[in-house]
Design an enzyme around this catalytic site. Sequence first.
Site, PDB file in Angstrom:
ATOM      1  N   ARG A  35     -51.707   3.785  -2.227  1.00 50.33           N
ATOM      2  CA  ARG A  35     -50.578   4.683  -2.523  1.00 50.33           C
ATOM      3  C   ARG A  35     -50.586   5.908  -1.615  1.00 50.33           C
ATOM      4  NH1 ARG A  35     -49.012   8.668  -7.044  1.00 50.33           N
ATOM      5  NH2 ARG A  35     -46.794   8.276  -7.393  1.00 50.33           N
ATOM      6  N   ILE A  61     -41.496   9.342  -5.095  1.00 52.79           N
ATOM      7  CA  ILE A  61     -42.219   8.099  -5.342  1.00 52.79           C
ATOM      8  C   ILE A  61     -42.570   8.114  -6.825  1.00 52.79           C
ATOM      9  CG2 ILE A  61     -44.383   9.218  -4.588  1.00 52.79           C
ATOM     10  CD1 ILE A  61     -45.441   6.494  -3.779  1.00 52.79           C
ATOM     11  N   SER A  62     -42.238   7.058  -7.534  1.00 54.56           N
ATOM     12  CA  SER A  62     -42.453   7.016  -8.980  1.00 54.56           C
ATOM     13  C   SER A  62     -43.942   6.996  -9.312  1.00 54.56           C
ATOM     14  CB  SER A  62     -41.787   5.780  -9.584  1.00 54.56           C
ATOM     15  OG  SER A  62     -40.392   5.825  -9.429  1.00 54.56           O
ATOM     16  N   GLN A  63     -44.259   7.462 -10.519  1.00 54.05           N
ATOM     17  CA  GLN A  63     -45.648   7.424 -10.964  1.00 54.05           C
ATOM     18  C   GLN A  63     -46.109   5.979 -11.079  1.00 54.05           C
ATOM     19  OE1 GLN A  63     -44.239   9.038 -14.990  1.00 54.05           O
ATOM     20  NE2 GLN A  63     -46.209   8.124 -15.531  1.00 54.05           N
TER      21      GLN A  63
END
Length: 221
Positions: A35, A61-63
């Site tokens: 990530r 950016i999503s969790q």
Amino acid sequence: MRFSDEQRRIMADCQIKARGITNPRLLAAFERVPREAFVPDALSEYALDDMPLPIGDGQTISQPYIVALMIDAADLRPSARVLEIGTGSGYAAAVLAQLAREVFTVERLEALAASARQRLAELGYGNVTVMAGDGSIGLPGLAPFDAILVAARAEKVPAALPEQLAIGGHLIIPVGSEEVQSLLRISRTGADHWEEHDLGAVRFVPLIGKEGLAEGGSRMD
């Protein structure tokens, strides 16, 4: 900053598995995808934290947990063809690439699409195709898809998207106002039949496009 496979395994165990997502293929994908390579360098130390991070151009950016929740709900087989709407930095597409045969991902911002395309290619995700365009209308010329995942909120489900599902496929999309959104799974159970399930409350940036919202997040007339 780079994290080890062991650090990513701990992230997957603590943030995803501990919250009820136990699919071993999915957990393994999160362990493999770095990530930190998908966030700005200045934020890389936070890459394994369970929170969204800004990636520029007003996008995030999503969790990890939300990415996992959406992908888990899609119930992907190794042979799946997947459409993702809202490429962002390409992180979710990289996770999807571990689980599906083909991933098509659409990003409306050309600069983000170009950087995601380059990043995914450099990291070796050869089964991902990144396109710049209006994701709210899907990719009818490449349909049907076994899953469609939308990483942006709509005030109603875009009419074009459920029609692009294969029978047995799932559309995962956040729907609602800026303040209150529900993550929906819409499953195509027949040629003219779909079933809807609410997966819980979420918060996403707006889906901009012909069948979404206008620039700035207001409704399209």
